[in-house]
Design an enzyme around this catalytic site. Structure first.
Site, PDB file in Angstrom:
ATOM      1  N   SER A  22      26.923  14.455  61.921  1.00 14.29           N
ATOM      2  CA  SER A  22      25.831  14.122  60.594  1.00 14.29           C
ATOM      3  C   SER A  22      25.299  12.736  61.227  1.00 14.29           C
ATOM      4  CB  SER A  22      26.013  14.526  59.239  1.00 14.29           C
ATOM      5  OG  SER A  22      25.003  15.308  58.539  1.00 14.29           O
ATOM      6  N   TYR A 181      13.878   9.360  51.178  1.00 17.46           N
ATOM      7  CA  TYR A 181      13.003   8.150  51.882  1.00 17.46           C
ATOM      8  C   TYR A 181      11.709   8.654  52.127  1.00 17.46           C
ATOM      9  CZ  TYR A 181      17.651   6.698  52.282  1.00 17.46           C
ATOM     10  OH  TYR A 181      19.462   6.777  51.760  1.00 17.46           O
ATOM     11  N   ARG A 229      15.225  16.734  59.520  1.00 14.63           N
ATOM     12  CA  ARG A 229      16.069  16.740  58.478  1.00 14.63           C
ATOM     13  C   ARG A 229      15.305  16.636  56.931  1.00 14.63           C
ATOM     14  NH1 ARG A 229      21.621  14.342  56.292  1.00 14.63           N
ATOM     15  NH2 ARG A 229      23.064  16.306  57.920  1.00 14.63           N
ATOM     16  N   ARG A 323      31.383  13.900  56.704  1.00 11.43           N
ATOM     17  CA  ARG A 323      32.506  12.664  56.686  1.00 11.43           C
ATOM     18  C   ARG A 323      33.166  13.298  57.098  1.00 11.43           C
ATOM     19  NH1 ARG A 323      31.353  13.205  50.147  1.00 11.43           N
ATOM     20  NH2 ARG A 323      30.227  14.670  51.289  1.00 11.43           N
TER      21      ARG A 323
END
Ligand code: FMN
Length: 355
Positions: A22, A181, A229, A323
């Site tokens: 990612s 964003y 995305r 992560r």
């Protein structure tokens, strides 16, 4: 062979397995330039066997950075430094992708280690922009609403960055239209109150994204994939939701977008999200099954078995690990053992492969 380690060919790019790293900001660039950190960080995940390594949100303009530490791609020099890294990634048999971004009203923030809040003037805050003059939250800077001329200029900046991404050796570009964003701000009624061609109706709110795609397609080779995305929902009543995401996916498919990388949230600071394995998977599955477009699913994916299950049930085509790949750069090498696949290891590490 397991599904997780089956290759995926998208246009002319063959990805050796379904594991995508990612995009994750490293906040370690200087003036947008990649540093040794980026070489080691991304290079190690290639050594570790991830099929597709998506570089972090990379700003198309200096003012589009979230923080002073963001990667950027607005000069040839930015591209040259990244090329060093993409060459190494290729040498390990992985594919390098880059996420192109403009942070909109979430630009000009402190580094997470310094508090993650809005930069103050004394810290070098810069003027931020958005579709409408609505701040992200209390104490955040009020953005300037973009003029039509500035909208067009930002669209061109995305194309400029995509052209440089190709020079830098990337084989996939991902347009960052998620997490609140700039592009997401145009898509969402909660942040877009414009009354011109870029606001109001669904068609108007997605216009900025579609025009960016058109600009990128002028410079990005037809045989290389483009991902987008999205945030499948804002978790805000009456704003962007999964139904609009499905409508968008149909438009993106018509535009020739190859993969929708399905995330969620990020538009507002107080969204209530239950973070468990699969919390975004149902969105990716619906988009995939209802439109036929390829999807990548992200969010709390941590094991090989989860990835195998997602692929077996045709819920998505690519499994994105975030992560988990920060915790374990060799996740893919280890995952292959879990699903009983015998994959190639870097020759330097062969003696460690079996005990
Ligand atoms: C340190 C960090 C930086 C991130 N930066 C980005 C980014 O640049 N672009 C993006 O789309 N998502 C970013 N994210 C979100 C991740 O890509 C991912 O969607 C999220 O962490 C959930 O996946 P995970 O549970 O596998 O980590 C970031 C997440 C982390 C932890």
């Amino acid at each position: 062979m397991s599904l997780l380690f089956s290759p995926l060919k998208i246009k002319d790019v063959e990805i050796k397995n379904r594991i995508m790293m990612s995009p994750m900001c490293q906040y370690s660039a200087k003036d947008g330039h990649a540093k040794d950190w980026h070489f080691v960080h991304y290079g190690t995940r290639a050594v570790g066997g991830a099929g597709l390594i998506m570089f972090e949100a990379t700003a198309v303009l200096p003012k589009g950075r979230i923080t002073y530490g963001d990667l950027g791609l607005w000069t040839e020099e930015h591209a040259q430094r990244l090329k060093h890294i993409t060459n190494f990634i290729k040498s390990q048999g992985s594919v390098a992708g880059i996420q192109l971004a403009h942070a909109g009203r979430k630009a000009s923030l402190q580094l997470p280690k310094d508090g993650d809040g809005p930069l103050r003037d004394a810290e070098g805050a810069w003027e931020i922009v958005a579709p409408s003059a609505i701040p992200f939250g209390n104490n955040y800077q009020v953005p300037t609403a973009l003029s039509i001329c500035d909208i067009h200029s930002i669209e061109e900046s995305f194309a400029n960055a995509a052209q440089k991404a190709f020079v830098a050796g990337f084989e996939v570009v991902e347009i960052h239209a998620a997490h609140g964003y700039l592009i997401n701000e145009f898509m969402s009624p909660a942040t877009n109150k414009r009354t011109d061609d870029y606001g109001g109706s669904f068609e108007n709110r997605i216009r900025f994204l579609l025009e960016i795609i058109d600009h990128i397609k002028f410079v990005w080779p037809d045989n290389l994939p483009i991902f987008v995305r999205i945030s499948a929902t804002d978790y805000v009543d009456g704003s962007w939701d999964i139904n609009q995401s499905i409508m968008l996916a149909k438009e993106l498919k018509k535009k020739g977008i190859d993969v929708i990388d399905v995330s969620s949230g990020g538009l507002v600071p107080d969204a209530k999200i239950q973070y468990d394995f699969g919390y975004q998977l149902a969105f990716a599955e619906r988009i995939h099954k209802e439109t036929g477009i390829m999807t990548a699913t992200v969010g709390m994916n941590t094991t090989a078995e989860q990835g195998e299950m997602i692929l077996r049930d045709d819920m998505s085509d690519i499994v994105v690990y975030g992560r988990e790949l920060l915790r374990d750069p060799y996740f893919a090498l280890n995952a292959a053992k879990v699903v009983h696949d015998d994959i190639e290891w870097p020759v330097q590490y062969i003696r460690a492969k079996n005990k």
